[in-house]
Write a protein that holds these residues in place. Structure first.
Motif, PDB file in Angstrom:
ATOM      1  N   GLN A 251       0.991  -0.873  -0.047  1.00 54.83           N
ATOM      2  CA  GLN A 251       0.055   0.151  -0.457  1.00 54.83           C
ATOM      3  C   GLN A 251       1.025   1.021  -0.161  1.00 54.83           C
ATOM      4  N   VAL A 252       1.924   1.206   1.152  1.00 59.53           N
ATOM      5  CA  VAL A 252       2.767   2.725   0.860  1.00 59.53           C
ATOM      6  C   VAL A 252       3.641   2.683  -0.491  1.00 59.53           C
ATOM      7  N   ALA A 253       4.052   1.362  -1.165  1.00 59.43           N
ATOM      8  CA  ALA A 253       4.146   1.581  -2.375  1.00 59.43           C
ATOM      9  C   ALA A 253       3.342   2.760  -3.367  1.00 59.43           C
ATOM     10  N   ALA A 254       2.454   1.534  -3.320  1.00 56.32           N
ATOM     11  CA  ALA A 254       1.393   2.434  -4.382  1.00 56.32           C
ATOM     12  C   ALA A 254       1.149   3.866  -4.274  1.00 56.32           C
ATOM     13  N   TRP A 255       0.690   4.527  -2.969  1.00 56.97           N
ATOM     14  CA  TRP A 255       1.340   5.757  -2.723  1.00 56.97           C
ATOM     15  C   TRP A 255       2.541   6.182  -3.114  1.00 56.97           C
ATOM     16  N   ALA A 256       3.030   5.922  -2.831  1.00 51.45           N
ATOM     17  CA  ALA A 256       4.775   6.385  -3.395  1.00 51.45           C
ATOM     18  C   ALA A 256       4.398   6.133  -4.858  1.00 51.45           C
ATOM     19  N   ASP A 262       9.454   5.432  -9.006  1.00 50.14           N
ATOM     20  CA  ASP A 262       9.099   4.946 -10.823  1.00 50.14           C
ATOM     21  C   ASP A 262       9.834   2.787 -10.156  1.00 50.14           C
ATOM     22  N   PHE A 263      10.561   2.663  -9.437  1.00 50.34           N
ATOM     23  CA  PHE A 263      10.325   1.574  -9.063  1.00 50.34           C
ATOM     24  C   PHE A 263      10.540   0.853  -7.823  1.00 50.34           C
ATOM     25  N   PHE A 264      10.396  -0.038  -7.108  1.00 53.84           N
ATOM     26  CA  PHE A 264      10.511  -0.514  -5.662  1.00 53.84           C
ATOM     27  C   PHE A 264      11.982  -1.811  -5.690  1.00 53.84           C
ATOM     28  N   ARG A 292       4.566  -5.666  -6.986  1.00 52.99           N
ATOM     29  CA  ARG A 292       4.248  -5.451  -8.494  1.00 52.99           C
ATOM     30  C   ARG A 292       2.820  -5.813  -8.833  1.00 52.99           C
ATOM     31  N   GLU A 293       2.506  -6.642  -7.895  1.00 54.74           N
ATOM     32  CA  GLU A 293       0.330  -7.010  -8.085  1.00 54.74           C
ATOM     33  C   GLU A 293       0.122  -6.293  -7.881  1.00 54.74           C
ATOM     34  N   VAL A 294       0.116  -5.800  -6.520  1.00 53.53           N
ATOM     35  CA  VAL A 294      -0.489  -4.717  -5.435  1.00 53.53           C
ATOM     36  C   VAL A 294      -0.542  -2.882  -6.723  1.00 53.53           C
ATOM     37  N   THR A 295       1.029  -3.084  -7.704  1.00 56.17           N
ATOM     38  CA  THR A 295       0.989  -1.396  -7.709  1.00 56.17           C
ATOM     39  C   THR A 295       1.074  -1.057  -9.124  1.00 56.17           C
ATOM     40  N   GLY A 296       1.137  -2.187  -9.884  1.00 52.89           N
ATOM     41  CA  GLY A 296       1.342  -2.391 -11.344  1.00 52.89           C
ATOM     42  C   GLY A 296       3.222  -1.817 -11.803  1.00 52.89           C
ATOM     43  N   ALA A 297       3.825  -1.816 -10.522  1.00 51.06           N
ATOM     44  CA  ALA A 297       4.951  -0.760 -10.936  1.00 51.06           C
ATOM     45  C   ALA A 297       6.273  -1.882 -11.260  1.00 51.06           C
ATOM     46  N   ALA A 298       7.242  -1.507 -11.523  1.00 50.57           N
ATOM     47  CA  ALA A 298       8.841  -2.666 -11.954  1.00 50.57           C
ATOM     48  C   ALA A 298       9.096  -2.441 -10.172  1.00 50.57           C
ATOM     49  N   ALA A 320       9.043 -10.422 -10.480  1.00 51.82           N
ATOM     50  CA  ALA A 320       9.717  -9.409 -10.591  1.00 51.82           C
ATOM     51  C   ALA A 320      10.799  -8.713 -12.027  1.00 51.82           C
ATOM     52  N   ASP A 321      10.907  -7.611 -11.996  1.00 49.80           N
ATOM     53  CA  ASP A 321      11.205  -7.048 -13.872  1.00 49.80           C
ATOM     54  C   ASP A 321      12.572  -7.188 -13.705  1.00 49.80           C
ATOM     55  N   VAL A 322      13.310  -6.746 -12.240  1.00 46.83           N
ATOM     56  CA  VAL A 322      14.906  -7.106 -12.201  1.00 46.83           C
ATOM     57  C   VAL A 322      15.304  -8.020 -11.024  1.00 46.83           C
ATOM     58  N   VAL A 323      16.838  -8.060 -11.252  1.00 53.74           N
ATOM     59  CA  VAL A 323      17.469  -9.057 -10.158  1.00 53.74           C
ATOM     60  C   VAL A 323      18.618  -8.034  -9.704  1.00 53.74           C
ATOM     61  N   LEU A 324      18.514  -7.665  -7.721  1.00 58.36           N
ATOM     62  CA  LEU A 324      19.194  -7.052  -7.589  1.00 58.36           C
ATOM     63  C   LEU A 324      20.465  -8.168  -6.888  1.00 58.36           C
ATOM     64  N   ALA A 325      21.164  -8.196  -6.926  1.00 61.11           N
ATOM     65  CA  ALA A 325      22.391  -9.341  -5.967  1.00 61.11           C
ATOM     66  C   ALA A 325      23.226  -8.320  -5.502  1.00 61.11           C
ATOM     67  N   ALA A 326      23.846  -8.806  -3.990  1.00 61.06           N
ATOM     68  CA  ALA A 326      25.470  -8.083  -3.530  1.00 61.06           C
ATOM     69  C   ALA A 326      26.615  -9.380  -3.270  1.00 61.06           C
ATOM     70  N   ARG A 327      26.223 -10.573  -2.345  1.00 59.82           N
ATOM     71  CA  ARG A 327      27.154 -11.027  -1.859  1.00 59.82           C
ATOM     72  C   ARG A 327      28.015 -11.544  -3.316  1.00 59.82           C
ATOM     73  N   GLU A 328      26.904 -12.311  -4.118  1.00 59.19           N
ATOM     74  CA  GLU A 328      27.316 -12.941  -5.113  1.00 59.19           C
ATOM     75  C   GLU A 328      28.372 -12.144  -6.152  1.00 59.19           C
ATOM     76  N   TRP A 329      28.023 -11.047  -5.816  1.00 60.85           N
ATOM     77  CA  TRP A 329      29.371  -9.589  -6.949  1.00 60.85           C
ATOM     78  C   TRP A 329      30.396  -9.679  -6.274  1.00 60.85           C
TER      79      TRP A 329
END
Length: 362
Positions: A251-256, A262-264, A292-298, A320-329
């Motif tokens: 819900q907060v993301a929808a308001w955001a 643009d992206f969460f 993504r389902e609730v907001t329709g955002a990426a 999701a539209d993107v995968v982010l990684a940290a430790r694997e990088w």
């Protein structure tokens, strides 16, 4: 072509693929100014094929640093130190973003590899180079010093500081900014009833608790203009009784989204020491899917994603539209090149010209 290695656009920026680098604090700055360590650390991921490299949490005010050795972007000297790093990322074909942050009650702590931290000490005292932290309510994180409660004048100053930091990010050449509203830091502290006991317009209902993060988004959007992408990192759940749940954050993301985001970038937890997490490969992907389902955002998914096949499935399934990684990088700064080979892709444009002989010989 795999979906992981297809481009994605946000506003007027196009990213060459959907395998991105999460922000990772290095605790190696001096007075908030980054240096050669950060340059090499971040540029290597662009050489490794990342679509977007997000620089570490960078404080918008001095009091917003997690530790005295955190990066900042509250002054022009810090902005200028970031500029050659951004240029190096661009020269290697990636886009660059920076995470704008305020650590709230988790500020002024010893960095993880400091002797004091390994000895079990939490906060850095003012006479040791630390400061008094600040938060929505004077509730300490376990093991840390109690914060001061923010008054409205200081809230105004912090919101303005996020906007000023975003302006400096644009001047430094960053292609996007990410606002840090996760992992128990200030904006997350306002969102959660476990850390926000205010009785004014910034406390109480979910809408009131979301007021600061929405205000920050609006002020940053006004500063950077309509063409510039704004990402927000949320913790989708506090993983603790009485805390935030994924539908609250959706819900907060929808308001955001309405406020100009643009992206969460959807992570979880980090607010309280008594959290209970069942960590396993891909464990946070359903949170990104729900937002993504609730907001329709990426959205971006995180959480023990370590192979190209696993990352491709996240995108192909519509989670999701993107995968982010940290430790694997960190384990493999050429994670994207490896993932592409694993998926049978041969995108020579990902490879630095200096490395092509290795790619072609394979």
């Amino acid at each position: 072509m795999s979906q992981l290695f297809s481009p994605i656009s946000l506003r007027e920026q196009t990213f060459r693929n959907r395998l991105w680098v999460s922000p990772m604090c290095q605790y190696s700055a001096i007075d908030g100014v980054v240096n050669d360590w950060h340059h090499v650390h971040l540029a290597q991921f662009a050489s490794g094929g990342a679509g977007l490299v997000i620089a570490e949490a960078s404080a918008v005010v001095p009091e917003g640093r997690i530790s005295p050795r955190d990066a900042g972007i509250w002054n022009d000297a810090q902005r200028d130190a970031w500029r050659p790093i951004v240029e190096s990322i661009h020269a290697r074909g990636s886009k660059a973003a920076i995470q704008l942050a305020h650590a709230g009650r988790k500020a002024s702590t010893w960095w993880p590899f400091a002797e004091q931290a390994t000895a079990g000490r939490g906060s850095v005292a003012p006479d040791e180079g630390g400061w008094v932290s600040e938060a929505p309510s004077p509730i300490a994180y376990v093991g840390f010093a109690a914060p001061d409660e923010l008054n409205r004048e200081r809230i105004d100053e912090i919101a303005a500081a996020f906007a000023a930091a975003a302006h400096r990010a644009v001047e430094a050449g960053f292609d996007a900014v990410e606002l840090h509203a996760a992992h128990g830091y200030l904006l997350h502290e306002f969102l959660s009833p476990l850390s926000n006991e205010r009785t004014d317009e910034y406390g109480g209902s979910l809408e009131n608790r979301a007021r600061l993060v929405l205000r920050v988004i609006e002020e940053v959007r006004a500063e950077v203009g309509e063409a510039y992408p704004i990402l927000v990192r949320f913790s989708a759940t506090d993983s603790a009784p009485g805390g935030l749940a994924v539908d609250d954050v959706a819900q907060v993301a929808a308001w955001a989204l309405d406020a100009g985001a643009d992206f969460f970038d959807v992570s979880s937890s980090g607010l309280v020491a008594h959290q209970q997490i069942d960590a396993h490969p891909g464990y946070q992907v359903p949170f990104a899917a729900r937002v993504r389902e609730v907001t329709g955002a990426a959205t971006g998914a995180v959480g023990i994603i370590t192979t190209g096949t696993q990352a491709e499935e996240v995108i192909a399934s519509g989670s999701a539209d993107v995968v982010l990684a940290a430790r694997e990088w960190l384990r493999d700064p050429h994670f994207a090149l490896r993932a592409a080979a694993e998926l049978g892709e041969a995108p020579e444009h990902l490879w630095p010209a200096q490395y092509l002989r290795a790619h072609r010989a394979a």
